[in-house]
Each structure stands twice: as structure tokens, then as C-alpha cells.
Design a protein around this motif. Sequence first.
Motif, PDB file in Angstrom:
ATOM      1  N   ALA A  26       3.768  -5.048   3.403  1.00 52.44           N
ATOM      2  CA  ALA A  26       2.119  -5.827   3.610  1.00 52.44           C
ATOM      3  C   ALA A  26       2.410  -5.377   5.471  1.00 52.44           C
ATOM      4  O   ALA A  26       3.128  -5.896   6.274  1.00 52.44           O
ATOM      5  CB  ALA A  26       2.078  -6.681   3.287  1.00 52.44           C
ATOM      6  N   PRO A  27       0.868  -6.059   6.147  1.00 56.63           N
ATOM      7  CA  PRO A  27       0.984  -5.682   7.752  1.00 56.63           C
ATOM      8  C   PRO A  27       2.055  -7.145   7.981  1.00 56.63           C
ATOM      9  O   PRO A  27       2.261  -7.691   7.193  1.00 56.63           O
ATOM     10  CB  PRO A  27      -0.569  -6.089   7.457  1.00 56.63           C
ATOM     11  CG  PRO A  27      -1.120  -5.203   6.312  1.00 56.63           C
ATOM     12  CD  PRO A  27      -0.582  -5.763   5.299  1.00 56.63           C
ATOM     13  N   ASP A  37       0.221 -10.760   8.664  1.00 52.15           N
ATOM     14  CA  ASP A  37      -0.190 -11.217   6.856  1.00 52.15           C
ATOM     15  C   ASP A  37       1.540 -11.823   6.687  1.00 52.15           C
ATOM     16  O   ASP A  37       1.329 -12.457   6.050  1.00 52.15           O
ATOM     17  CB  ASP A  37      -0.136 -10.366   5.521  1.00 52.15           C
ATOM     18  CG  ASP A  37      -1.338  -9.563   5.575  1.00 52.15           C
ATOM     19  OD1 ASP A  37      -2.173 -10.285   6.640  1.00 52.15           O
ATOM     20  OD2 ASP A  37      -2.420  -8.677   5.317  1.00 52.15           O
ATOM     21  N   GLU A  60       1.645  -0.285  -1.223  1.00 51.26           N
ATOM     22  CA  GLU A  60       0.900  -1.619   0.346  1.00 51.26           C
ATOM     23  C   GLU A  60      -0.005  -3.029  -0.555  1.00 51.26           C
ATOM     24  O   GLU A  60      -1.081  -2.046  -1.310  1.00 51.26           O
ATOM     25  CB  GLU A  60       0.215  -0.974   1.510  1.00 51.26           C
ATOM     26  CG  GLU A  60       0.362  -1.419   2.654  1.00 51.26           C
ATOM     27  CD  GLU A  60      -0.501  -1.003   3.991  1.00 51.26           C
ATOM     28  OE1 GLU A  60      -1.685   0.159   2.900  1.00 51.26           O
ATOM     29  OE2 GLU A  60      -0.848  -1.106   4.440  1.00 51.26           O
ATOM     30  N   ASN A  61       0.560  -4.035   0.109  1.00 46.43           N
ATOM     31  CA  ASN A  61      -0.137  -5.147   0.165  1.00 46.43           C
ATOM     32  C   ASN A  61      -0.989  -5.484   0.788  1.00 46.43           C
ATOM     33  O   ASN A  61      -0.616  -6.072   1.915  1.00 46.43           O
ATOM     34  CB  ASN A  61       0.287  -6.039   0.051  1.00 46.43           C
ATOM     35  CG  ASN A  61      -0.070  -7.492  -0.558  1.00 46.43           C
ATOM     36  OD1 ASN A  61      -1.279  -7.737  -0.353  1.00 46.43           O
ATOM     37  ND2 ASN A  61       0.797  -8.925  -0.521  1.00 46.43           N
ATOM     38  N   ARG A  62      -2.367  -4.922   1.015  1.00 44.42           N
ATOM     39  CA  ARG A  62      -3.780  -5.566   1.721  1.00 44.42           C
ATOM     40  C   ARG A  62      -3.908  -6.936   2.335  1.00 44.42           C
ATOM     41  O   ARG A  62      -5.129  -7.218   2.740  1.00 44.42           O
ATOM     42  CB  ARG A  62      -4.465  -4.058   2.079  1.00 44.42           C
ATOM     43  CG  ARG A  62      -4.244  -2.930   2.132  1.00 44.42           C
ATOM     44  CD  ARG A  62      -4.564  -2.535   3.067  1.00 44.42           C
ATOM     45  NE  ARG A  62      -4.314  -0.643   3.367  1.00 44.42           N
ATOM     46  CZ  ARG A  62      -4.592   0.386   2.007  1.00 44.42           C
ATOM     47  NH1 ARG A  62      -5.580   0.021   1.150  1.00 44.42           N
ATOM     48  NH2 ARG A  62      -4.061   1.316   1.801  1.00 44.42           N
ATOM     49  N   PHE A 115      -4.059  -5.979  -4.629  1.00 41.57           N
ATOM     50  CA  PHE A 115      -2.837  -5.535  -5.238  1.00 41.57           C
ATOM     51  C   PHE A 115      -2.271  -5.660  -6.628  1.00 41.57           C
ATOM     52  O   PHE A 115      -1.296  -4.360  -6.506  1.00 41.57           O
ATOM     53  CB  PHE A 115      -1.864  -6.259  -4.180  1.00 41.57           C
ATOM     54  CG  PHE A 115      -0.751  -6.080  -4.643  1.00 41.57           C
ATOM     55  CD1 PHE A 115      -0.085  -4.818  -4.067  1.00 41.57           C
ATOM     56  CD2 PHE A 115       0.954  -6.887  -4.308  1.00 41.57           C
ATOM     57  CE1 PHE A 115       0.830  -4.193  -4.137  1.00 41.57           C
ATOM     58  CE2 PHE A 115       2.169  -6.535  -4.488  1.00 41.57           C
ATOM     59  CZ  PHE A 115       2.328  -5.253  -4.239  1.00 41.57           C
ATOM     60  N   CYS A 130       6.292  -9.636   1.333  1.00 47.15           N
ATOM     61  CA  CYS A 130       5.409  -8.252   1.029  1.00 47.15           C
ATOM     62  C   CYS A 130       4.517  -8.716  -0.027  1.00 47.15           C
ATOM     63  O   CYS A 130       3.672  -8.021  -0.094  1.00 47.15           O
ATOM     64  CB  CYS A 130       6.198  -7.116   1.306  1.00 47.15           C
ATOM     65  SG  CYS A 130       6.120  -6.981   2.979  1.00 47.15           S
TER      66      CYS A 130
END
Length: 535
Positions: A471-472, A475, A513-515, A521, A355
Motif C-alpha cells: 500500500a502507498p 496510507d 496493491e491496496n490503494r 481491495f 498494508c
Amino acid sequence: METLFLSASSPETAAVAAELIQKGELVAIPTETVYGLGANGLDEKAVAKIFLAKGRPQDNPLILHLSEAAEMDRYCQNVPREAYLLAEKFWPGPLTMVLPARDIVPAATRAGLPTVGVRCPDSDITRQIIRFAGVPLAAPSANISGKPSTTTAQHVLHDHSGRIAAVVDGGSCRVGVESTIVDLTGPQPRLLRPGGITLEQLQNVLGEIVVDKAVVASVDQDAVVKAPGMKYRHYAPDCQVIIVDGDLPAAAAYIRAQYQPGNRVLCFEEELEAFAPFAPLAYGREEDPDSLMAGLFAALRELDDPSIGTVFARCPLGSGKALAVQNRLGKAAGFRHVNPRQKNTVIGITGGTGCGKTTLLQCIRQQGGVVLDCDEIYHRLLQEDEALLASIEGRFPGVVEQGQLQRKKLGNIVFSDEKALRDLNKITHKAVKAEVVRLLPDTPSLVAIDAIGLFEGGLAELCQVTVAVTAPKEDRVQRLMARDGIGEEYARKRIDAQRSNEAFSALCDHTLENRGDICAFRAKCLAFLNEFGIM
Ligand code: TXA
Ligand code: MG
């Protein structure tokens, strides 16, 4: 070329310097603030030499130096009444006014802006040179771009010897930081740079003044700022500078805990004794902000040495002249402050693999924080903690052989038996928590506890605040594959075996949240730490 060294007290100096200026050469000049790198401000070619010598970004305009206030109307138009009032009160002196420019001021001098900064310096020799040359001097501070400004002729030679026509030596600069800049072209006067003329002095003449954000905080490189120079890293020695706030005992305790051999402390004269073990350098007296302004740049230049690593700096509080010191020292430190605290500030950090927890942890380390990595602690304890191994052996006889944990054997037992896994966790969680408590620093510090099992391990109880990094999933899959060199299927399996992003978020006080954009980020992490007064 050989750089002529001209003494301000020598009778020929003004004429010699003025002639060089008329020929389009660069001449470094003393002022009451800092030394300037002067050229004919009406000559584009001469001005171009300034940018070249300093390595200055082209979008950063220069200040025009006048010999008297009456010259203002030659280079500025629609000059408001307030400008004359300020000139009357503070010129010659450390004040620059941004005003609408006349066409006679070339675009190169004002970096294409419709405005121009003008000031009348409080230096007899420099005003005499301007008068003799018959042109205004465009002059930025004479340092190489990004470096601490020059407050002696020796500083100028250090940066430009052999590359400029002459330097006029007028001794050390009395004020020591660059002029106050006030922009009079907007609906309200705006302070763009604090200096020797204080905000309060300006308010007495102008009433309400907007203080530009760049005065007290970092500005984004891409930002449109009123004084373009304010967005660049500045005044910075070649080592990291951290401003240590707080009272002397708290600051000294913090520095003692963080200090590495070779580091330096930049402090007030009053504090030299307290910092004696930490190679202190005083830049002035806390109770005398004038002395701090006058000494700051010479001190930063002395500390301009990559081998120092970190300089812990003390910064005066309050308004008035202290604001100029806060601004220059703040810029040298990238506005990085630490607030030594009365007790530990403990942040619990959790989230699934891949993440981006590492980014947040790096930000915390950069603030001088201590990171306790529970995964690492756990594995170390399995190697060396005999009491832990004895407890495990007690519950699972036969898994420790000759003092070594047989992981495979233990794995075979616990992964097919939930009760056994719970028992094992109980034993290991207790040991890890005890070790974390043991490792908490004695001196009040910022601490991050990094644990995927922050809650089940009972570690969250030690934290003032808990943060989930998420994170998504896609990713994370890509990141795990790249980071650990594993196949997609295995990466997915590892992620699916953990709690979901949502579940981590639900447990924690905050979610970051890490996009996928590392810079964005990082900025998010720093904003979070800032908001909670953690840095
Ligand atoms: O004390 C001083 O002002 C010194 C001495 C040499 O006079 N000069 C000086 O210049 O500090 P310099 O170039 O280092 O800083 C000038 C600052 C920059 O931040 C620049 O962006 C800003 O003034 N500036 C110049 N012209 C401007 C304008 N038209 N509008 C807004 N900001 C301006
Ligand atoms: Mg400068």
C-alpha cells in the motif's frame, strides 16, 4: 385484511379470484414453476401493490402472464417469428420471452423498459382466472424480495398472510424453479435465466444463444444487466450458504473439518447416509435434476434460520436442468464455491504493517480457509515452548528467569549485535516453522501462512504461491496511527524499519496493491483467489 384461501379444485375459485383481480387486488396464483403474486398487469395502481407487498426494487420488471399464445400480439409488437415457434413448442410451460412492449403495458409493469416479459403458465386454474378477469396477470414469484421462492400455498401465506386478498391453492409446483427467460429483442437470443425449459431445448429452435453472465456468476449491484432481477441477492436463506464441490469423499472430508454444531448440510438423497452426522437435508436425487429443481426452494426455506450459521450445499454438475439448480443455489450462496482438494493449498502472505493483509486474510477465512498467524504463533511459543526457551537461554545465558523470557534483557543484547540477532532468528524461525508444520490441517484445506518474515523464516518453502500485500506509504502511516493509536513519527519509524513495498513484491509470486478503497481491495483479493482456483 383477511387472506382468502381458495382451493383450485373448487368451482367458484376462478370467478372469485378474477373478480378480486378486476378490483385491483393481489391474488397469489399457482403455476407449474412457482407461486406468483398476481395483479392486473394493465393497472398501474394494482401493480404498485405488488412492489409494496414484496418489498421489490422498482427497477425490476414483472412478467405478464397470458391465458394463451394468441394474446401475445396484444401486449407485444414486432414479434419475431422465433417467438411464435417457441410459444408453439413450449407454451403453456415454463418459458418467458422478452419482447418489444406495446404502450398498453404500463411503465410500472415493465419498470420503464421498452420491453416486456410474457409467458403462458401451465396451470389450468391460473389460465382460467386470466380469461375470466379479461386482463393479463403481472406476477412475480410470490416470495418476499430476496427470499427463496414460494412453491406451496403455505409458503405464500408465510410471507403474505393478511396482506393480500387471496391465495389460490393448487398444491406443490411441479417444476419448482421459475421459468426460463429468453430475451428476443437483441441481435442474438440471450438466455437471461435458466429454468425448466433447458438451454439445449431452446438451441434446437433458435440456434446459437448467448448465455448472460448473470446466469453463472455474481453481478455487481451497479451493473446494467439484461434481467434486472438477476443482480439482486436472491433465494437466500438467513444463513450463509457455501457450495461444496468435489466428489463425495472429498466433500465429506471438507465438511467434517469445517462443521460447527448447528450447521446443516443440503445434499442429494444419494448422499444422506454419508452426511448423517451433519444434520443433512436432501432436496432431491442427484441423478434426477427434475427432483432437485422441485425440492430446492422448499429446502432453502426450511434452512432460513440465522441460528444455523452455515449451510454446506451440494450442487449438481452438468448442463440441461442442472443449470437452473446451479443458478438458484449459486445465487443463494452468492456463488461461493469451495473445491475440496486432494492436498492442502498453502498461500504465503507477507507485506509491511498497515498494508491491509487482514482484508485478504478475511477473504480466505470466508472461503473456509485456515489462517496461521506467525506473529501470534511466535509470541505464544515464547510463553509456552520450553524447548525454545532452553535454546534461547543456551545461546544467551541469563535471559530466561524462572521460565520467563526477559524480553528487555534479550532486546538489549540483540539490537546492538547483528550476529546475536542472526543467531536468535535462527532459533526462533526454526521453532515457528516447526509449529506451522504441526498446525497444517490433516484434511486437505486452504491454508494461509501470514508472516512478515515469510522468506527468512523458511516458511515460503511450505507455500504453493506467495503474495505480497502493499500500500502507498502515506496510507500506511495514517492507518497505523489510527489503528495503534501512535504518533506520526513513530508510525513512520516502524514502517521504515521494514522492507519496502518493492522489496516484498520482488520476493513474492504476486502483489496485491491496496490503494485505500476497502471495497475495491476486497474485490481484488477475491478476484485473485478466484483466478488461482483457490475458491
Ligand atoms: O416462473 C416464473 O417466471 C414466475 C412465475 C410466477 O410465473 N415468475 C417470476 O417472476 O419468476 P419474478 O418477477 O420473480 O422474476 C422475473 C424476472 C426478473 O429477474 C426480472 O428482472 C426479469 O424476469 N424480467 C421481467 N421483465 C423483463 C424484461 N422486460 N426484460 C428483462 N428481464 C425481465
Ligand atoms: Mg422472483
